[in-house]
Design a protein around this motif. Structure first.
Motif, PDB file in Angstrom:
ATOM      1  N   SER A  24     -31.008  36.727  -5.206  1.00  0.00           N
ATOM      2  CA  SER A  24     -30.599  37.754  -6.124  1.00  0.00           C
ATOM      3  C   SER A  24     -28.975  37.619  -6.465  1.00  0.00           C
ATOM      4  CB  SER A  24     -31.020  39.013  -5.664  1.00  0.00           C
ATOM      5  OG  SER A  24     -32.462  38.890  -5.949  1.00  0.00           O
ATOM      6  N   GLY A  25     -28.301  37.419  -5.318  1.00  0.00           N
ATOM      7  CA  GLY A  25     -26.906  37.510  -5.325  1.00  0.00           C
ATOM      8  C   GLY A  25     -26.382  36.462  -6.095  1.00  0.00           C
ATOM      9  N   HIS A  26     -26.931  35.327  -5.826  1.00  0.00           N
ATOM     10  CA  HIS A  26     -26.489  33.900  -6.737  1.00  0.00           C
ATOM     11  C   HIS A  26     -26.633  34.003  -8.103  1.00  0.00           C
ATOM     12  CE1 HIS A  26     -27.011  29.379  -6.980  1.00  0.00           C
ATOM     13  NE2 HIS A  26     -26.133  29.791  -7.437  1.00  0.00           N
ATOM     14  N   ALA A  27     -27.803  34.780  -8.486  1.00  0.00           N
ATOM     15  CA  ALA A  27     -28.149  35.147  -9.769  1.00  0.00           C
ATOM     16  C   ALA A  27     -27.075  35.929 -10.111  1.00  0.00           C
ATOM     17  CB  ALA A  27     -29.771  35.595  -9.851  1.00  0.00           C
ATOM     18  N   PHE A  28     -26.735  37.112  -9.555  1.00  0.00           N
ATOM     19  CA  PHE A  28     -25.911  38.268 -10.253  1.00  0.00           C
ATOM     20  C   PHE A  28     -24.479  37.574 -10.122  1.00  0.00           C
ATOM     21  CE2 PHE A  28     -29.277  41.411  -9.652  1.00  0.00           C
ATOM     22  CZ  PHE A  28     -29.275  41.889 -10.951  1.00  0.00           C
ATOM     23  N   GLY A  29     -24.002  36.417  -9.428  1.00  0.00           N
ATOM     24  CA  GLY A  29     -22.735  35.897  -9.611  1.00  0.00           C
ATOM     25  C   GLY A  29     -21.938  36.124  -8.271  1.00  0.00           C
ATOM     26  N   ALA A  30     -22.415  36.333  -6.993  1.00  0.00           N
ATOM     27  CA  ALA A  30     -21.988  36.784  -5.994  1.00  0.00           C
ATOM     28  C   ALA A  30     -20.900  35.346  -5.695  1.00  0.00           C
ATOM     29  CB  ALA A  30     -22.829  36.822  -4.594  1.00  0.00           C
ATOM     30  N   SER A  31     -20.046  35.910  -4.959  1.00  0.00           N
ATOM     31  CA  SER A  31     -18.928  34.675  -4.492  1.00  0.00           C
ATOM     32  C   SER A  31     -19.209  34.051  -3.078  1.00  0.00           C
ATOM     33  CB  SER A  31     -17.565  35.153  -4.865  1.00  0.00           C
ATOM     34  OG  SER A  31     -17.144  35.530  -6.247  1.00  0.00           O
ATOM     35  N   PHE A  32     -19.905  35.036  -2.429  1.00  0.00           N
ATOM     36  CA  PHE A  32     -20.179  34.239  -1.054  1.00  0.00           C
ATOM     37  C   PHE A  32     -21.200  35.276  -0.252  1.00  0.00           C
ATOM     38  CE2 PHE A  32     -16.812  37.520  -0.649  1.00  0.00           C
ATOM     39  CZ  PHE A  32     -17.315  38.209   0.724  1.00  0.00           C
ATOM     40  N   ALA A  33     -22.058  34.675   0.266  1.00  0.00           N
ATOM     41  CA  ALA A  33     -23.038  35.492   1.266  1.00  0.00           C
ATOM     42  C   ALA A  33     -22.618  35.506   2.533  1.00  0.00           C
ATOM     43  CB  ALA A  33     -24.321  34.918   1.055  1.00  0.00           C
ATOM     44  N   PHE A  34     -23.359  36.500   3.394  1.00  0.00           N
ATOM     45  CA  PHE A  34     -23.087  36.210   4.776  1.00  0.00           C
ATOM     46  C   PHE A  34     -23.882  37.297   5.536  1.00  0.00           C
ATOM     47  CE2 PHE A  34     -21.136  40.305   2.991  1.00  0.00           C
ATOM     48  CZ  PHE A  34     -21.102  41.063   4.199  1.00  0.00           C
ATOM     49  N   THR A  35     -23.943  36.939   6.794  1.00  0.00           N
ATOM     50  CA  THR A  35     -24.905  37.616   7.827  1.00  0.00           C
ATOM     51  C   THR A  35     -23.923  38.121   9.061  1.00  0.00           C
ATOM     52  OG1 THR A  35     -25.559  35.817   9.180  1.00  0.00           O
ATOM     53  CG2 THR A  35     -26.905  36.507   7.315  1.00  0.00           C
ATOM     54  N   VAL A  36     -24.211  39.178   9.787  1.00  0.00           N
ATOM     55  CA  VAL A  36     -23.615  39.522  10.983  1.00  0.00           C
ATOM     56  C   VAL A  36     -24.723  39.732  11.942  1.00  0.00           C
ATOM     57  CG1 VAL A  36     -22.109  41.259  12.040  1.00  0.00           C
ATOM     58  CG2 VAL A  36     -21.598  40.561   9.715  1.00  0.00           C
ATOM     59  N   ASP A  37     -24.884  39.256  13.055  1.00  0.00           N
ATOM     60  CA  ASP A  37     -25.806  39.405  14.118  1.00  0.00           C
ATOM     61  C   ASP A  37     -27.243  39.251  13.300  1.00  0.00           C
ATOM     62  OD1 ASP A  37     -26.917  39.920  16.686  1.00  0.00           O
ATOM     63  OD2 ASP A  37     -27.083  42.062  16.133  1.00  0.00           O
ATOM     64  N   ALA A  38     -27.303  38.072  12.827  1.00  0.00           N
ATOM     65  CA  ALA A  38     -28.726  37.643  12.164  1.00  0.00           C
ATOM     66  C   ALA A  38     -29.708  37.405  13.220  1.00  0.00           C
ATOM     67  CB  ALA A  38     -28.884  36.837  11.293  1.00  0.00           C
ATOM     68  N   ASN A  39     -31.082  37.617  13.083  1.00  0.00           N
ATOM     69  CA  ASN A  39     -31.861  37.567  14.326  1.00  0.00           C
ATOM     70  C   ASN A  39     -32.978  36.232  14.098  1.00  0.00           C
ATOM     71  OD1 ASN A  39     -31.056  39.638  15.827  1.00  0.00           O
ATOM     72  ND2 ASN A  39     -31.997  41.035  14.685  1.00  0.00           N
ATOM     73  N   LYS A  54     -25.961  26.033  -0.712  1.00  0.00           N
ATOM     74  CA  LYS A  54     -25.376  24.843  -1.322  1.00  0.00           C
ATOM     75  C   LYS A  54     -24.713  24.976  -2.525  1.00  0.00           C
ATOM     76  CE  LYS A  54     -29.073  21.767   0.245  1.00  0.00           C
ATOM     77  NZ  LYS A  54     -30.269  20.876  -0.016  1.00  0.00           N
ATOM     78  N   ASN A  55     -24.574  26.420  -2.841  1.00  0.00           N
ATOM     79  CA  ASN A  55     -23.775  26.643  -4.107  1.00  0.00           C
ATOM     80  C   ASN A  55     -22.572  27.676  -3.986  1.00  0.00           C
ATOM     81  OD1 ASN A  55     -25.286  25.201  -6.508  1.00  0.00           O
ATOM     82  ND2 ASN A  55     -27.002  26.114  -5.212  1.00  0.00           N
ATOM     83  N   ILE A  56     -22.694  28.508  -3.042  1.00  0.00           N
ATOM     84  CA  ILE A  56     -21.648  29.381  -2.655  1.00  0.00           C
ATOM     85  C   ILE A  56     -21.397  29.548  -1.056  1.00  0.00           C
ATOM     86  CG2 ILE A  56     -22.185  30.863  -4.652  1.00  0.00           C
ATOM     87  CD1 ILE A  56     -23.152  32.939  -2.884  1.00  0.00           C
ATOM     88  N   PRO A  57     -20.172  29.759  -0.710  1.00  0.00           N
ATOM     89  CA  PRO A  57     -19.824  30.075   0.604  1.00  0.00           C
ATOM     90  C   PRO A  57     -20.724  30.872   1.487  1.00  0.00           C
ATOM     91  CG  PRO A  57     -17.795  30.062  -0.626  1.00  0.00           C
ATOM     92  CD  PRO A  57     -18.885  30.146  -1.800  1.00  0.00           C
ATOM     93  N   TRP A  58     -21.236  30.454   2.568  1.00  0.00           N
ATOM     94  CA  TRP A  58     -22.062  31.240   3.355  1.00  0.00           C
ATOM     95  C   TRP A  58     -21.434  31.566   4.747  1.00  0.00           C
ATOM     96  CZ3 TRP A  58     -27.305  32.236   2.798  1.00  0.00           C
ATOM     97  CH2 TRP A  58     -27.963  32.777   3.705  1.00  0.00           C
ATOM     98  N   TYR A  59     -21.475  32.461   5.316  1.00  0.00           N
ATOM     99  CA  TYR A  59     -20.575  32.761   6.590  1.00  0.00           C
ATOM    100  C   TYR A  59     -21.767  33.554   7.669  1.00  0.00           C
ATOM    101  CZ  TYR A  59     -16.610  32.277   3.780  1.00  0.00           C
ATOM    102  OH  TYR A  59     -15.932  31.841   2.843  1.00  0.00           O
TER     103      TYR A  59
END
Length: 169
Positions: A24-39, A54-59
């Motif tokens: 959804s973020g990619h579809a709405f035009g997010a510039s990056f995605a991230f997780t903190v303490d993902a399980n 593969k299309n936007i930065p991921w942290y």
């Protein structure tokens, strides 16, 4: 449109939820995605059919102390807490990172303290993380977008006059 936004979660544990959120973020035009303490291994989210990593930065940050956002980026927590601003009343920052909490949980106190703003989708109970994220991103797009005004009459167009129908027709 000027500015940018990122979308992420703290402590998420279900790959399907994360995959749907970042898609959804990619579809709405997010510039990056991230997780903190993902399980879990986030990149295994098969529900992300758009291949967001593969299309936007991921942290992937192991903890809150590792999280580094771009300069001037405001952190916006999305959480059902009393002090949160209801989404329809919120003015989105030009540069923002939206962070949502985990399934069956909330954002940590440390994350809430780090947030510049805390908003909530005004519902009676919490939504699925992907649904809540999509609502927030839609509201951002609607706020910043160049869309025509909605009609003033239900089903009507304020710019076009309609012929009145007489009772005999």
């Amino acid at each position: 449109m000027r500015g940018y936004f990122g979308i992420g979660v703290e402590g998420i544990s279900k790959p399907m939820n994360m995959g749907s959120l970042i898609r959804s973020g990619h579809a709405f035009g997010a510039s990056f995605a991230f997780t903190v303490d993902a399980n879990y291994k986030v990149r295994e989210a098969r529900s992300d059919t758009s291949k967001t990593p593969k299309n936007i930065p991921w942290y992937d940050w192991d903890n809150l102390e590792d999280m580094i956002l771009p300069r001037h980026c405001q952190l916006v927590g999305v959480e059902l807490v009393d002090e949160a601003i209801d989404l329809p009343s919120f003015t989105h920052p030009r540069c923002a990172a939206y962070v949502l909490g985990p399934e069956r949980g909330t954002l940590s106190e440390a994350m809430l303290d780090k947030c510049d703003h805390i908003i909530r989708v005004p519902t009676h109970f919490c939504l699925n993380v992907q649904i809540a994220g999509a609502v927030v991103m839609y509201d951002r797009m609607q706020s910043f977008g160049k869309f025509e005004d909605r009609p003033v009459m239900p089903g009507g167009n304020p710019r076009r006059k309609r012929k009145a129908i007489s009772p005999s027709e």
